[in-house]
Design a protein around this motif. Structure first.
Motif, PDB file in Angstrom:
ATOM      1  N   GLY A   1      -1.159  -8.050   1.763  1.00  0.00           N
ATOM      2  CA  GLY A   1      -1.261  -6.617   2.039  1.00  0.00           C
ATOM      3  C   GLY A   1       0.085  -5.907   1.937  1.00  0.00           C
ATOM      4  N   PHE A   2       1.142  -6.514   2.491  1.00  0.00           N
ATOM      5  CA  PHE A   2       2.470  -5.915   2.394  1.00  0.00           C
ATOM      6  C   PHE A   2       2.959  -5.852   0.949  1.00  0.00           C
ATOM      7  CE2 PHE A   2       3.323  -7.053   7.006  1.00  0.00           C
ATOM      8  CZ  PHE A   2       3.293  -5.724   7.422  1.00  0.00           C
ATOM      9  N   LEU A   3       2.654  -6.870   0.156  1.00  0.00           N
ATOM     10  CA  LEU A   3       3.049  -6.853  -1.253  1.00  0.00           C
ATOM     11  C   LEU A   3       2.328  -5.740  -2.010  1.00  0.00           C
ATOM     12  CD1 LEU A   3       3.212 -10.670  -2.043  1.00  0.00           C
ATOM     13  CD2 LEU A   3       5.126  -9.084  -1.828  1.00  0.00           C
ATOM     14  N   ILE A   4       1.046  -5.575  -1.757  1.00  0.00           N
ATOM     15  CA  ILE A   4       0.289  -4.508  -2.415  1.00  0.00           C
ATOM     16  C   ILE A   4       0.782  -3.145  -1.946  1.00  0.00           C
ATOM     17  CG2 ILE A   4      -2.013  -3.447  -2.583  1.00  0.00           C
ATOM     18  CD1 ILE A   4      -3.160  -6.308  -2.514  1.00  0.00           C
ATOM     19  N   TRP A   5       0.985  -2.997  -0.636  1.00  0.00           N
ATOM     20  CA  TRP A   5       1.455  -1.725  -0.088  1.00  0.00           C
ATOM     21  C   TRP A   5       2.843  -1.381  -0.622  1.00  0.00           C
ATOM     22  CZ3 TRP A   5       4.761  -0.819   4.526  1.00  0.00           C
ATOM     23  CH2 TRP A   5       4.788   0.535   4.887  1.00  0.00           C
ATOM     24  N   GLY A   6       3.673  -2.400  -0.778  1.00  0.00           N
ATOM     25  CA  GLY A   6       5.022  -2.169  -1.301  1.00  0.00           C
ATOM     26  C   GLY A   6       5.036  -1.803  -2.769  1.00  0.00           C
ATOM     27  N   SER A   7       4.015  -2.186  -3.519  1.00  0.00           N
ATOM     28  CA  SER A   7       3.993  -1.871  -4.942  1.00  0.00           C
ATOM     29  C   SER A   7       3.379  -0.502  -5.231  1.00  0.00           C
ATOM     30  CB  SER A   7       3.220  -2.942  -5.707  1.00  0.00           C
ATOM     31  OG  SER A   7       1.853  -2.914  -5.342  1.00  0.00           O
ATOM     32  N   ILE A   8       2.754   0.117  -4.263  1.00  0.00           N
ATOM     33  CA  ILE A   8       2.176   1.450  -4.448  1.00  0.00           C
ATOM     34  C   ILE A   8       3.308   2.473  -4.372  1.00  0.00           C
ATOM     35  CG2 ILE A   8       0.610   3.185  -3.477  1.00  0.00           C
ATOM     36  CD1 ILE A   8      -1.058   0.852  -2.374  1.00  0.00           C
ATOM     37  N   PRO A   9       3.428   3.308  -5.410  1.00  0.00           N
ATOM     38  CA  PRO A   9       4.519   4.285  -5.389  1.00  0.00           C
ATOM     39  C   PRO A   9       4.313   5.313  -4.275  1.00  0.00           C
ATOM     40  CG  PRO A   9       3.115   4.629  -7.312  1.00  0.00           C
ATOM     41  CD  PRO A   9       2.619   3.404  -6.614  1.00  0.00           C
ATOM     42  N   SER A  10       5.412   5.675  -3.646  1.00  0.00           N
ATOM     43  CA  SER A  10       5.321   6.648  -2.560  1.00  0.00           C
ATOM     44  C   SER A  10       5.425   8.063  -3.118  1.00  0.00           C
ATOM     45  CB  SER A  10       6.422   6.410  -1.542  1.00  0.00           C
ATOM     46  OG  SER A  10       7.680   6.586  -2.154  1.00  0.00           O
ATOM     47  N   LYS A  11       4.930   9.009  -2.383  1.00  0.00           N
ATOM     48  CA  LYS A  11       4.952  10.402  -2.785  1.00  0.00           C
ATOM     49  C   LYS A  11       6.364  10.960  -2.584  1.00  0.00           C
ATOM     50  CE  LYS A  11       2.590  14.745  -1.893  1.00  0.00           C
ATOM     51  NZ  LYS A  11       1.592  15.416  -1.059  1.00  0.00           N
ATOM     52  N   LYS A  12       6.889  11.588  -3.617  1.00  0.00           N
ATOM     53  CA  LYS A  12       8.229  12.168  -3.543  1.00  0.00           C
ATOM     54  C   LYS A  12       8.155  13.482  -2.774  1.00  0.00           C
ATOM     55  CE  LYS A  12      10.116   9.378  -6.689  1.00  0.00           C
ATOM     56  NZ  LYS A  12      11.161   8.502  -6.554  1.00  0.00           N
ATOM     57  N   HIS A  13       9.071  13.648  -1.864  1.00  0.00           N
ATOM     58  CA  HIS A  13       9.145  14.885  -1.099  1.00  0.00           C
ATOM     59  C   HIS A  13      10.036  15.877  -1.852  1.00  0.00           C
ATOM     60  CE1 HIS A  13       7.139  13.138   2.324  1.00  0.00           C
ATOM     61  NE2 HIS A  13       7.940  12.091   2.269  1.00  0.00           N
TER      62      HIS A  13
ATOM     63  N   SER B   1      13.940   0.267   4.090  1.00  0.00           N
ATOM     64  CA  SER B   1      12.484   0.330   4.003  1.00  0.00           C
ATOM     65  C   SER B   1      11.905  -1.030   3.643  1.00  0.00           C
ATOM     66  CB  SER B   1      12.069   1.366   2.948  1.00  0.00           C
ATOM     67  OG  SER B   1      12.324   0.853   1.653  1.00  0.00           O
ATOM     68  N   LEU B   2      10.611  -1.137   3.799  1.00  0.00           N
ATOM     69  CA  LEU B   2       9.917  -2.388   3.497  1.00  0.00           C
ATOM     70  C   LEU B   2      10.021  -2.712   2.011  1.00  0.00           C
ATOM     71  CD1 LEU B   2       8.141  -4.680   4.537  1.00  0.00           C
ATOM     72  CD2 LEU B   2       6.167  -3.254   4.061  1.00  0.00           C
ATOM     73  N   LYS B   3       9.990  -1.696   1.169  1.00  0.00           N
ATOM     74  CA  LYS B   3      10.111  -1.924  -0.273  1.00  0.00           C
ATOM     75  C   LYS B   3      11.467  -2.521  -0.617  1.00  0.00           C
ATOM     76  CE  LYS B   3       6.973   1.672  -1.831  1.00  0.00           C
ATOM     77  NZ  LYS B   3       6.819   2.896  -2.607  1.00  0.00           N
ATOM     78  N   GLN B   4      12.508  -2.049   0.021  1.00  0.00           N
ATOM     79  CA  GLN B   4      13.844  -2.571  -0.232  1.00  0.00           C
ATOM     80  C   GLN B   4      13.967  -4.012   0.248  1.00  0.00           C
ATOM     81  OE1 GLN B   4      16.027   0.417   1.851  1.00  0.00           O
ATOM     82  NE2 GLN B   4      16.497   1.597  -0.006  1.00  0.00           N
TER      83      GLN B   4
END
Length: 150
Positions: free
Chosen positions: A131-143, A2-5
């Motif tokens: 934008g990618f740095l901000i998007w990457g720092s937003i926690p994702s919703k756990k499924h 993923s982008l975060k990784q």
């Protein structure tokens, strides 16, 4: 991956002190940029004292990061004489420059323009990185995983 990784790996590599490229300094600041825009004919009229020939180039000053990411122009471009072999530029008086442009049938405004990337590309790339740095720092919703009977 993923982008975060990917961003996490990049941050680890950049901040780790035991890597050799971690000490690499990225140049940030103003610099003069010289771009050849027109190759004048190699005739006696455009021959320089050292035997090389004169060309036309634009000269401007920009604030950039690592010489490849121009963020903004600090001094507008102007047309100058340019020796491609020695990488030297010469200020040409306005009347002589106009005579050269007329003899070559060139329009000063069209030849003295900066490329799109120099004007806007660096800003777009910088906004995308932020934008990618901000998007990457937003926690994702756990499924939620629901168990199913087999």
């Amino acid at each position: 991956m993923s982008l975060k990784q990917i961003l996490l790996i990049i941050v680890i590599f950049v901040t780790a002190s035991n890597f050799s490229f971690a000490r690499l300094k990225i140049p940030i600041g103003e610099r003069e940029v010289l771009n050849k825009v027109y190759d004048l004919p190699n005739t006696d009229e455009f021959k320089l004292e050292n035997g090389d020939y004169l060309d036309l180039a634009t000269l401007h000053t920009e604030f950039n990061i690592a010489y490849i990411l121009p963020l903004y122009i600090t001094k507008d471009s102007k047309l100058v004489g340019y020796n491609e072999k020695t990488k030297e530029f010469f200020d040409i008086p306005e009347n002589e420059l106009n005579a050269i442009l007329v003899s070559q049938k060139l329009n000063k405004e069209s030849i003295n323009q900066l490329p799109f990337y120099t004007k806007f590309g660096g800003k777009l790339v910088a906004v995308l990185i932020i934008g990618f740095l901000i998007w990457g720092s937003i926690p994702s919703k756990k499924h939620k995983i629901e168990p199913k009977q087999v």
